[in-house]
Design a protein around this motif. Structure first.
Motif, PDB file in Angstrom:
ATOM      1  N   ILE A   1     -55.061 -70.812 -32.216  1.00 39.56           N
ATOM      2  CA  ILE A   1     -54.707 -69.800 -33.211  1.00 39.56           C
ATOM      3  C   ILE A   1     -54.502 -70.433 -34.578  1.00 39.56           C
ATOM      4  O   ILE A   1     -54.970 -69.922 -35.605  1.00 39.56           O
ATOM      5  N   ALA A   2     -53.800 -71.570 -34.609  1.00 36.75           N
ATOM      6  CA  ALA A   2     -53.514 -72.221 -35.882  1.00 36.75           C
ATOM      7  C   ALA A   2     -54.777 -72.720 -36.575  1.00 36.75           C
ATOM      8  O   ALA A   2     -54.869 -72.684 -37.802  1.00 36.75           O
ATOM      9  N   VAL A   3     -55.741 -73.177 -35.804  1.00 36.62           N
ATOM     10  CA  VAL A   3     -56.994 -73.671 -36.398  1.00 36.62           C
ATOM     11  C   VAL A   3     -57.906 -72.518 -36.784  1.00 36.62           C
ATOM     12  O   VAL A   3     -58.668 -72.617 -37.764  1.00 36.62           O
ATOM     13  N   ALA A   4     -57.851 -71.403 -36.054  1.00 37.93           N
ATOM     14  CA  ALA A   4     -58.755 -70.280 -36.313  1.00 37.93           C
ATOM     15  C   ALA A   4     -58.344 -69.466 -37.537  1.00 37.93           C
ATOM     16  O   ALA A   4     -59.207 -68.929 -38.242  1.00 37.93           O
ATOM     17  N   ILE A   5     -57.039 -69.353 -37.801  1.00 34.73           N
ATOM     18  CA  ILE A   5     -56.574 -68.500 -38.904  1.00 34.73           C
ATOM     19  C   ILE A   5     -57.178 -68.905 -40.251  1.00 34.73           C
ATOM     20  O   ILE A   5     -57.648 -68.040 -41.005  1.00 34.73           O
ATOM     21  N   PRO A   6     -57.208 -70.186 -40.638  1.00 35.07           N
ATOM     22  CA  PRO A   6     -57.815 -70.522 -41.934  1.00 35.07           C
ATOM     23  C   PRO A   6     -59.311 -70.230 -42.019  1.00 35.07           C
ATOM     24  O   PRO A   6     -59.859 -70.185 -43.141  1.00 35.07           O
ATOM     25  N   GLU A   7     -59.991 -70.050 -40.885  1.00 37.21           N
ATOM     26  CA  GLU A   7     -61.426 -69.768 -40.910  1.00 37.21           C
ATOM     27  C   GLU A   7     -61.737 -68.285 -41.067  1.00 37.21           C
ATOM     28  O   GLU A   7     -62.861 -67.917 -41.406  1.00 37.21           O
ATOM     29  N   ILE A   8     -60.752 -67.420 -40.822  1.00 40.23           N
ATOM     30  CA  ILE A   8     -60.989 -65.973 -40.887  1.00 40.23           C
ATOM     31  C   ILE A   8     -61.407 -65.519 -42.283  1.00 40.23           C
ATOM     32  O   ILE A   8     -62.340 -64.708 -42.423  1.00 40.23           O
ATOM     33  N   PRO A   9     -60.760 -65.991 -43.371  1.00 37.89           N
ATOM     34  CA  PRO A   9     -61.200 -65.531 -44.703  1.00 37.89           C
ATOM     35  C   PRO A   9     -62.651 -65.845 -45.019  1.00 37.89           C
ATOM     36  O   PRO A   9     -63.320 -65.050 -45.701  1.00 37.89           O
ATOM     37  N   ARG A  10     -63.157 -66.966 -44.553  1.00 37.20           N
ATOM     38  CA  ARG A  10     -64.551 -67.311 -44.834  1.00 37.20           C
ATOM     39  C   ARG A  10     -65.499 -66.322 -44.174  1.00 37.20           C
ATOM     40  O   ARG A  10     -66.508 -65.910 -44.765  1.00 37.20           O
ATOM     41  N   VAL A  11     -65.191 -65.948 -42.942  1.00 33.91           N
ATOM     42  CA  VAL A  11     -66.019 -64.958 -42.251  1.00 33.91           C
ATOM     43  C   VAL A  11     -65.895 -63.593 -42.933  1.00 33.91           C
ATOM     44  O   VAL A  11     -66.880 -62.868 -43.102  1.00 33.91           O
ATOM     45  N   THR A  12     -64.683 -63.249 -43.329  1.00 34.93           N
ATOM     46  CA  THR A  12     -64.462 -61.958 -43.995  1.00 34.93           C
ATOM     47  C   THR A  12     -65.251 -61.859 -45.288  1.00 34.93           C
ATOM     48  O   THR A  12     -65.893 -60.832 -45.563  1.00 34.93           O
ATOM     49  N   ARG A  13     -65.236 -62.897 -46.083  1.00 35.82           N
ATOM     50  CA  ARG A  13     -65.975 -62.886 -47.348  1.00 35.82           C
ATOM     51  C   ARG A  13     -67.476 -62.802 -47.110  1.00 35.82           C
ATOM     52  O   ARG A  13     -68.206 -62.132 -47.858  1.00 35.82           O
TER      53      ARG A  13
END
Length: 317
Positions: A181-193
């Protein structure tokens, strides 16, 4: 007359020989183009080999990565020593990659570490893609939702991903689920953008406007017309997230804030062996080579898929 008939027959036969084959289906053409890319072939082959190693680890001559024997500490690769079996007996054992400072088999720990690293990379990619896809579709299609969603994503991106992961792992217990979870959260904005940028262009397409004019519901438009156009970019983005997640997990473990030190991860193996790197470099090199090779394979697979699936990257004949 017979000569004319024979000539006509020869002409028909020649026409049959030069007649083009039946057109291939688009999916067949796409898969053929993907498989012709050497980066895809090499990356898929290496990654497939790592997956096979992860699955077959218990049958590859390994022992419990937690077992140790203080009399077999710091053995060189290929040396024979002793190890305490699960029954408590001391048995002879060949240390193919040497042993660490506690007498544990590095070969077994590296192979079992393959399971953890691939699990972290795959789970982080799936988690980030799932949440980022939903957020990106909503922010890109519904104008009233764009501002709040994107401001939250900008806030997450304002903090370095490693610091976010360290903070979350420090707040919670250092379990495998917490690290994912901790590693995945910072990657979510990149996918969202990424998804949002696709939606901003796709929602202006004539077929979308026609569907809206016909009274088609928003959910049906998103699922039927917009979502299929995000599959190819998300597959490519998922490979990069997988590689980045494996590196981040190894960095967290190397810093001592990731998974527990006793777990056989590549980062933990390198962290434990760094103090003896000059005397016993094999304590670090094998785990580092496996990590570098896996990340390289995933990145090559992503680059090959990008070159094949992105219309701007496809070479024109």
């Amino acid at each position: 007359m017979n000569h004319l008939t024979i000539a006509a027959g020869d002409a028909d036969a020649a026409a049959e020989e030069v007649r083009p084959d039946a057109p291939r289906k688009p999916n067949q053409t796409l898969w053929r183009r993907i498989w012709r890319n050497w980066a895809v072939r090499i990356g898929a082959a290496v990654l497939g080999a790592m997956l096979c190693v992860a699955i077959a680890t218990p049958w590859l001559g390994t022992v419990d990565p937690m077992l140790f024997d203080t009399g077999s500490r710091d053995l060189l690769p290929g040396a024979t020593g002793e190890i305490v079996s699960e029954t408590g007996d001391t048995v002879a054992h060949r240390f193919w990659m040497g042993s660490d400072a506690l007498g544990r088999d590095i070969y077994s720990r590296v192979l079992y570490g393959t399971r953890i690293s691939l699990a972290v990379g795959g789970a982080c990619a799936l988690l980030a893609l799932s949440f980022g896809l939903v957020a990106g579709l909503g922010a890109g299609y519904f104008r009233w939702l764009e501002m709040p969603v994107m401001r939250v994503m900008d806030g997450i991106m304002a903090v370095p991903g490693v610091l976010v992961a360290i903070a979350l792992v420090s707040l919670w217990s250092g379990s495998l689920t917490t690290v994912i979870i901790a590693v995945a959260i910072p990657e979510i904005p990149r996918v969202t953008r990424l998804v949002r940028s696709l939606m901003l262009s796709l929602r202006e397409e004539p077929y979308v406007e026609a569907a809206i004019s016909l009274g088609t519901g928003s959910l049906r438009i998103i699922i039927r017309h917009l979502l299929p156009n995000t599959v190819a970019p998300l597959i490519v983005q998922g490979t990069y997230i997988c590689a980045s997640a494996m590196l981040t997990e190894a960095a967290l473990s190397f810093l001592g804030v990731g998974l527990p030190a006793e777990m056989p991860t590549w980062g933990n193996i390198m962290a434990e062996g760094r103090s003896q790197f000059q005397q016993y470099p094999h304590n670090v090199l094998f785990a580092g080579c496996f990590l570098a090779l896996t990340v390289l394979a995933v990145n090559m697979l992503g680059d090959g898929l990008r070159d094949t699936l992105d219309p701007k990257m496809v070479k024109q004949p």
